[in-house]
Scaffold this motif. Structure first.
Motif, PDB file in Angstrom:
ATOM      1  N   LEU A 248     -59.698  68.030 -39.837  1.00 39.13           N
ATOM      2  CA  LEU A 248     -58.140  67.818 -39.549  1.00 39.13           C
ATOM      3  C   LEU A 248     -58.196  67.294 -37.998  1.00 39.13           C
ATOM      4  CD1 LEU A 248     -55.149  68.271 -39.636  1.00 39.13           C
ATOM      5  CD2 LEU A 248     -55.479  70.431 -38.951  1.00 39.13           C
ATOM      6  N   PHE A 249     -57.817  65.810 -37.810  1.00 40.53           N
ATOM      7  CA  PHE A 249     -57.717  65.274 -36.751  1.00 40.53           C
ATOM      8  C   PHE A 249     -56.248  64.577 -36.308  1.00 40.53           C
ATOM      9  CE2 PHE A 249     -61.972  64.534 -38.644  1.00 40.53           C
ATOM     10  CZ  PHE A 249     -62.610  64.694 -37.685  1.00 40.53           C
ATOM     11  N   PRO A 250     -55.837  64.809 -34.922  1.00 38.73           N
ATOM     12  CA  PRO A 250     -54.879  64.320 -34.663  1.00 38.73           C
ATOM     13  C   PRO A 250     -54.853  62.653 -34.939  1.00 38.73           C
ATOM     14  CG  PRO A 250     -55.943  65.212 -32.716  1.00 38.73           C
ATOM     15  CD  PRO A 250     -56.831  65.235 -33.967  1.00 38.73           C
TER      16      PRO A 250
ATOM     17  N   ALA B 293     -73.584  67.477 -57.106  1.00 39.06           N
ATOM     18  CA  ALA B 293     -75.103  68.027 -56.613  1.00 39.06           C
ATOM     19  C   ALA B 293     -75.257  68.240 -55.059  1.00 39.06           C
ATOM     20  CB  ALA B 293     -76.108  67.302 -57.032  1.00 39.06           C
ATOM     21  N   ASP B 294     -74.442  67.100 -54.146  1.00 40.80           N
ATOM     22  CA  ASP B 294     -74.599  67.467 -52.855  1.00 40.80           C
ATOM     23  C   ASP B 294     -73.500  68.385 -52.183  1.00 40.80           C
ATOM     24  OD1 ASP B 294     -75.338  66.174 -50.085  1.00 40.80           O
ATOM     25  OD2 ASP B 294     -73.391  65.068 -50.214  1.00 40.80           O
ATOM     26  N   GLY B 295     -72.484  68.713 -53.040  1.00 43.92           N
ATOM     27  CA  GLY B 295     -71.599  69.653 -52.483  1.00 43.92           C
ATOM     28  C   GLY B 295     -70.098  69.449 -53.087  1.00 43.92           C
ATOM     29  N   TYR B 296     -69.313  70.115 -52.351  1.00 47.20           N
ATOM     30  CA  TYR B 296     -68.190  70.068 -52.637  1.00 47.20           C
ATOM     31  C   TYR B 296     -67.138  68.945 -52.321  1.00 47.20           C
ATOM     32  CZ  TYR B 296     -68.595  74.888 -54.060  1.00 47.20           C
ATOM     33  OH  TYR B 296     -68.985  76.103 -54.831  1.00 47.20           O
ATOM     34  N   VAL B 297     -66.451  68.360 -52.816  1.00 44.13           N
ATOM     35  CA  VAL B 297     -65.653  67.184 -52.569  1.00 44.13           C
ATOM     36  C   VAL B 297     -64.719  67.669 -51.119  1.00 44.13           C
ATOM     37  CG1 VAL B 297     -63.370  66.024 -53.185  1.00 44.13           C
ATOM     38  CG2 VAL B 297     -64.803  66.667 -54.866  1.00 44.13           C
ATOM     39  N   LEU B 298     -64.919  66.689 -50.285  1.00 48.70           N
ATOM     40  CA  LEU B 298     -64.354  67.026 -48.816  1.00 48.70           C
ATOM     41  C   LEU B 298     -62.956  66.444 -48.730  1.00 48.70           C
ATOM     42  CD1 LEU B 298     -67.659  65.829 -46.850  1.00 48.70           C
ATOM     43  CD2 LEU B 298     -66.780  68.292 -47.428  1.00 48.70           C
ATOM     44  N   LEU B 299     -61.991  66.943 -48.056  1.00 47.79           N
ATOM     45  CA  LEU B 299     -60.934  66.693 -47.849  1.00 47.79           C
ATOM     46  C   LEU B 299     -60.551  66.708 -46.468  1.00 47.79           C
ATOM     47  CD1 LEU B 299     -58.013  65.724 -48.780  1.00 47.79           C
ATOM     48  CD2 LEU B 299     -57.621  67.850 -49.270  1.00 47.79           C
ATOM     49  N   GLN B 300     -60.210  65.464 -45.856  1.00 48.87           N
ATOM     50  CA  GLN B 300     -59.988  65.633 -44.463  1.00 48.87           C
ATOM     51  C   GLN B 300     -58.314  64.947 -44.246  1.00 48.87           C
ATOM     52  OE1 GLN B 300     -61.969  62.833 -41.848  1.00 48.87           O
ATOM     53  NE2 GLN B 300     -61.761  60.868 -43.188  1.00 48.87           N
ATOM     54  N   ASN B 301     -57.731  65.555 -43.231  1.00 47.56           N
ATOM     55  CA  ASN B 301     -56.443  64.994 -42.812  1.00 47.56           C
ATOM     56  C   ASN B 301     -56.504  64.480 -41.611  1.00 47.56           C
ATOM     57  OD1 ASN B 301     -54.473  66.212 -45.288  1.00 47.56           O
ATOM     58  ND2 ASN B 301     -56.074  67.754 -44.578  1.00 47.56           N
ATOM     59  N   ILE B 302     -55.773  63.542 -41.342  1.00 45.20           N
ATOM     60  CA  ILE B 302     -55.486  62.933 -39.956  1.00 45.20           C
ATOM     61  C   ILE B 302     -53.969  63.025 -39.959  1.00 45.20           C
ATOM     62  CG2 ILE B 302     -55.491  60.668 -38.467  1.00 45.20           C
ATOM     63  CD1 ILE B 302     -57.964  59.899 -40.358  1.00 45.20           C
ATOM     64  N   TYR B 303     -53.328  63.601 -38.844  1.00 46.06           N
ATOM     65  CA  TYR B 303     -51.993  63.850 -38.758  1.00 46.06           C
ATOM     66  C   TYR B 303     -51.420  63.186 -37.485  1.00 46.06           C
ATOM     67  CZ  TYR B 303     -47.968  66.972 -38.264  1.00 46.06           C
ATOM     68  OH  TYR B 303     -46.554  67.670 -38.176  1.00 46.06           O
ATOM     69  N   ILE B 304     -50.492  62.355 -37.758  1.00 39.59           N
ATOM     70  CA  ILE B 304     -49.968  61.663 -36.530  1.00 39.59           C
ATOM     71  C   ILE B 304     -48.674  62.315 -36.311  1.00 39.59           C
ATOM     72  CG2 ILE B 304     -48.810  59.343 -36.018  1.00 39.59           C
ATOM     73  CD1 ILE B 304     -50.774  57.922 -37.961  1.00 39.59           C
ATOM     74  N   SER B 305     -48.597  63.135 -35.155  1.00 45.18           N
ATOM     75  CA  SER B 305     -47.575  63.769 -34.871  1.00 45.18           C
ATOM     76  C   SER B 305     -47.522  64.032 -33.286  1.00 45.18           C
ATOM     77  CB  SER B 305     -47.767  65.255 -35.537  1.00 45.18           C
ATOM     78  OG  SER B 305     -46.662  66.239 -34.993  1.00 45.18           O
ATOM     79  N   ASP B 306     -46.511  63.987 -32.543  1.00 43.01           N
ATOM     80  CA  ASP B 306     -46.568  64.310 -31.141  1.00 43.01           C
ATOM     81  C   ASP B 306     -46.746  65.687 -30.910  1.00 43.01           C
ATOM     82  OD1 ASP B 306     -45.751  61.646 -30.528  1.00 43.01           O
ATOM     83  OD2 ASP B 306     -43.660  61.756 -30.491  1.00 43.01           O
TER      84      ASP B 306
END
Length: 162
Positions: free
Chosen positions: A137-139, A65-78
């Motif tokens: 999407l977070f570094p 009811a609150d909304g769509y499933v949220l998918l977040q990515n944390i990418y460890i990369s130089d």
């Protein structure tokens, strides 16, 4: 701070997303009146095995009811980290943000837009200056960015107030 990051070439992201989808489909009816579920994918390199994007899109189309499933990515990369110097001045990843790293582009396609209430929460409580329309999407090259990603779980439930 890590000096060198080396990928292990053994991340079966599609398999992990498949398991997440199985669990969510079993629980979704019980979670229907709860805040939208949030899945965090922390990665240090490219996936092995099948392309995870179709499963990521399936996850992001599941709904409560609150909304769509949220998918977040944390990418460890130089490579990805080079575009960001100061976390509190970072404006976030937009659809038109140029990304040199092809895997970062893939992760953007597998990331939900940050709900506006979450973005405001991050601004108020974490001093994050993310622009409207930023993607989840977070570094992952500094503890501060990793905290930004994990603070999303603290914001869970704020979507209901819209």
């Amino acid at each position: 701070r890590l000096k060198v990051i080396r990928t292990q070439q053994g991340t079966e992201t599609a398999r992990a997303f498949y398991q997440a989808a199985r669990v969510l489909q079993q629980w979704l009816s019980r979670l229907y009146h709860c805040p939208a579920p949030l899945i965090t994918h922390l990665t240090d390199g490219e996936y092995t095995g099948p392309d995870p994007e179709p499963l990521a899109r399936l996850l992001m189309h599941l709904r409560v009811a609150d909304g769509y499933v949220l998918l977040q990515n944390i990418y460890i990369s130089d490579t990805f980290a080079r575009m960001v110097r100061r976390p509190r001045e970072w404006r976030g990843i937009q659809l038109d943000t140029p990304l040199e790293d092809p895997y970062a582009r893939k992760l953007r396609a597998m990331s939900s837009p940050i709900p506006e209430t979450y973005r405001k929460f991050l601004r108020e409580f974490m001093n994050a200056n993310l622009d409207e329309g930023s993607y989840m999407l977070f570094p992952g090259h500094t503890p501060e960015f990793i905290r930004f990603g994990f603070q999303m779980s603290a914001a869970t439930g704020t979507q209901i107030q819209q």
